[in-house]
Design an enzyme around this catalytic site. Structure first.
Site, mmCIF file in Angstrom:
data_model
loop_
_atom_site.group_PDB
_atom_site.id
_atom_site.type_symbol
_atom_site.label_atom_id
_atom_site.label_comp_id
_atom_site.label_asym_id
_atom_site.label_seq_id
_atom_site.Cartn_x
_atom_site.Cartn_y
_atom_site.Cartn_z
ATOM 1 C CG ASP A 232 -2.255 0.714 0.935
ATOM 2 O OD1 ASP A 232 -2.208 1.800 0.340
ATOM 3 O OD2 ASP A 232 -3.326 0.214 1.321
ATOM 4 C CG HIS A 255 -0.802 1.808 -3.445
ATOM 5 N ND1 HIS A 255 -2.045 1.547 -2.898
ATOM 6 C CD2 HIS A 255 -0.473 0.702 -4.172
ATOM 7 C CE1 HIS A 255 -2.443 0.338 -3.274
ATOM 8 N NE2 HIS A 255 -1.504 -0.196 -4.043
#
Length: 597
Positions: A232, A255
């Site tokens: 993430d 991310h």
């Protein structure tokens, strides 16, 4: 809600505050593990086993109580190397009577298996709360054992964060290795003055919601020299976060570095003064991203970074198709992206997706170079309800080509040519006794006046008057053309070198940014102002000639300084601009009767 105004001085002070106040937390960095500690508590002496099977939580809590309540300065809690300590959920709580506690992790700390969490708090594993002046470091490892959680628990709220800091001040994390957290690896909330450095955080790229560092409601944070590989966000910045400096972070997979998500359930959020520089994104889905729900206010976010894609998404929705469009009060403004260079796996390298109700304004993208990582493919940008200024974009085309300066080079050459002509007209050897002219044997007719006449190695006052120098008496007699001609005259080589150097450093850049027409008009007006004011100050009874070449240059200095202060966060080399301005001021005070404006 009205937007708070920040003066340029406040912005400058804030930048200093990030580095100085946050660095307070690094005051513990010089403590060692040897005789420098006057109080050491080893968890093994408190009953820990360190075999990776028996729960050592109580032993760790006893060691913490001994250190925290010892009323000592710089005590050490030691987790020795060569052992693995199994810990169930533990909270290390303050306030402490001791100051500057060093929590040194040399061994491995391991979380219990998912099945052993029954009846325990599933929100957090290791918690540090309400502690001042805490340093956690060492070359040990914190293992969250998240694999079973990722497979069996799909809801992130039901998985624990590995390491949480709440209401701590002057906190420093350094050198540790964090792996496989069930959810966030490190969470920081409600803290002040935090320094995080030299961490290695890893989890598989497929692991869900495993943010590397998740920070919210925190002020004065400095994150640098970290390697983060997760499933993430590498770094996620939540609401009420102010004064962040992030540099030299390697991110990917993951991310990217994200502000948000913010504004869930209609809540208003604030994020201010976020600076990201010299970061590398490798295999990450995003670079720098702002993601918000449809009711959010972000102000003064300064993102200066390198590599990968740029995203502002005010329609963030973690559940596909389950977030209806809303016409709420949404504001994203004053966001600057500078010096991005790298590749994007997505066709759209820049996405500005702003709210329909208000949209985004004052977005500035400069020096952007993003190319597709797919061979033969190109990159594009997408813009919705956003007002953005794209001054230089490389690697793909989203705006006009950058302007190539020609007017300022012409002014530069004109000043040099006019000085050579002035020295030619001066012809020092014909008017001065033999060998009195400076460099007469080497330059002949082009030699300079004696230094007692002109210490800047240039022509005489009479010659400057002859070629167009500004003389008040002559102007009053009708020779008003001198107000223009003096703009290209210099009193000597020293004066010429300083002015042309400043012109190269400022005039060219301003013309490339604003175009020849605006800069040309500004150059003439500044030069006229620099000519008229000295003319009014001249004493008509004295033999004084004014040279106006510096007038236009000082106008550029003022405009450059104004832009520099206004767009403080956009410049990567701030000292360079002040250095030029300081240099430009040097040659403008003379004790002899040649006045440069």
């Amino acid at each position: 809600m009205s937007k708070p105004e920040s003066s340029p001085l406040q912005k400058i002070c804030t930048t200093f505050l990030v580095l100085s106040m946050a660095y307070c937390g690094s005051g513990l960095q010089n403590y060692g593990t040897g005789p420098g500690f006057n109080y050491v508590v080893n968890v093994m002496k408190m009953g820990a086993v360190g075999d990776g099977r028996k729960d050592d939580s109580k032993a760790f809590l006893r060691a913490w109580a001994a250190v925290c309540g010892a009323n000592k300065t710089a005590p050490l809690l030691l987790i020795p190397a060569g052992r693995t300590f199994l810990l169930k959920p533990v909270k290390f709580q303050g306030p402490c009577t001791s100051s500057a506690i060093n929590f040194k992790i040399l061994g491995n700390i391991m979380a219990p298996d998912m099945t052993a969490w029954k009846g325990n708090d599933r929100q957090n594993w290791l918690v540090f709360e309400n502690i001042s002046w805490l340093k956690i470091d060492g070359n040990g490892q914190i293992d969250g054992r998240g694999a079973s959680w990722w497979q069996q628990e799909s809801e992130p709220e039901k998985r624990p964060s590995a390491l949480k800091f709440s209401r701590c001040t002057n906190l420093r994390l350094d050198q540790l290795k964090h792996i496989n957290s069930p959810r966030n690896h490190i969470s920081v909330t409600g803290c002040r003055n935090v320094v995080i450095s030299h961490l290695n955080i890893t989890a598989p790229g497929s692991s869900p919601n495993t943010d590397g560092i998740d920070i919210g409601r925190t002020r004065n944070v400095y994150i640098h020299d970290c390697n983060i590989e997760t499933g993430d966000d590498c770094i996620a910045i939540g609401t009420e976060s102010f004064n962040f400096s992030i540099s030299h972070v390697t991110c990917g997979p993951g991310h990217g570095i994200s502000i948000g998500s913010l504004g869930a359930n209609g809540a208003t959020a604030r994020v201010k003064n976020i600076n990201v520089s010299d970061c590398s994104f490798k295999g990450s889905t995003n670079g720098a991203r702002i993601k918000t729900w449809q009711r959010i206010w972000i102000c003064q976010g300064d993102l200066l970074s390198e590599n990968s894609s740029i995203i502002i998404d005010q329609y963030y929705c973690p559940v596909t198709g389950n977030c209806p469009n809303q016409t709420s009060a949404v504001k994203v403004s004053d966001v600057f992206y500078n010096n991005f260079e790298g590749t994007s796996s997505s066709e759209k390298a820049i996405i500005l997706n702003c709210s329909q109700s208000i949209g985004c304004d004052n977005l500035r993208l400069t020096d952007i170079s993003i190319k597709s990582s797919v061979h033969g493919a190109g990159c594009q940008s997408s813009c919705l309800n956003a007002q953005a200024i794209v001054t230089v974009v490389m690697g793909y085309s989203t705006g006009p080509e950058p302007w190539c300066a020609w007017l300022m080079p012409m002014a530069f050459l004109s000043c040099i040519a006019m000085f050579i002509y002035t020295i030619y007209v001066n012809n020092c050897p014909d008017y001065i006794w033999v060998d009195k002219c400076v460099l007469e044997k080497q330059l002949g007719r082009f030699s300079f006046e004696p230094t007692n006449e002109n210490p800047l190695f240039g022509p005489s006052v009479a010659t400057l008057r002859k070629v167009g120098g500004l003389d008040r008496k002559l102007v009053e007699q009708g020779e008003r053309w001198r107000l223009f001609s003096c703009m290209f005259l210099h009193s000597g080589v020293v004066h010429l070198l300083f002015n042309t150097f400043a012109l190269l450093c400022t005039g060219f850049q301003l013309e490339e940014e604003f175009g020849y027409l605006k800069i040309g008009i500004f150059y003439v007006l500044a030069g006229l102002g620099g000519s008229i004011l000295p003319c009014l100050r001249q004493d008509p009874t004295k033999d004084i000639v004014s040279i106006g070449a510096s007038g236009a240059l000082f106008g550029f200095m003022g405009s450059m300084l104004s832009e520099f202060i206004t767009n403080w966060s956009s410049y990567s080399n701030k000292v360079h601009v002040f250095h030029i301005i300081a240099i430009q001021r040097l040659p403008n005070r003379h004790a002899y009767p040649i006045h440069t404006s």
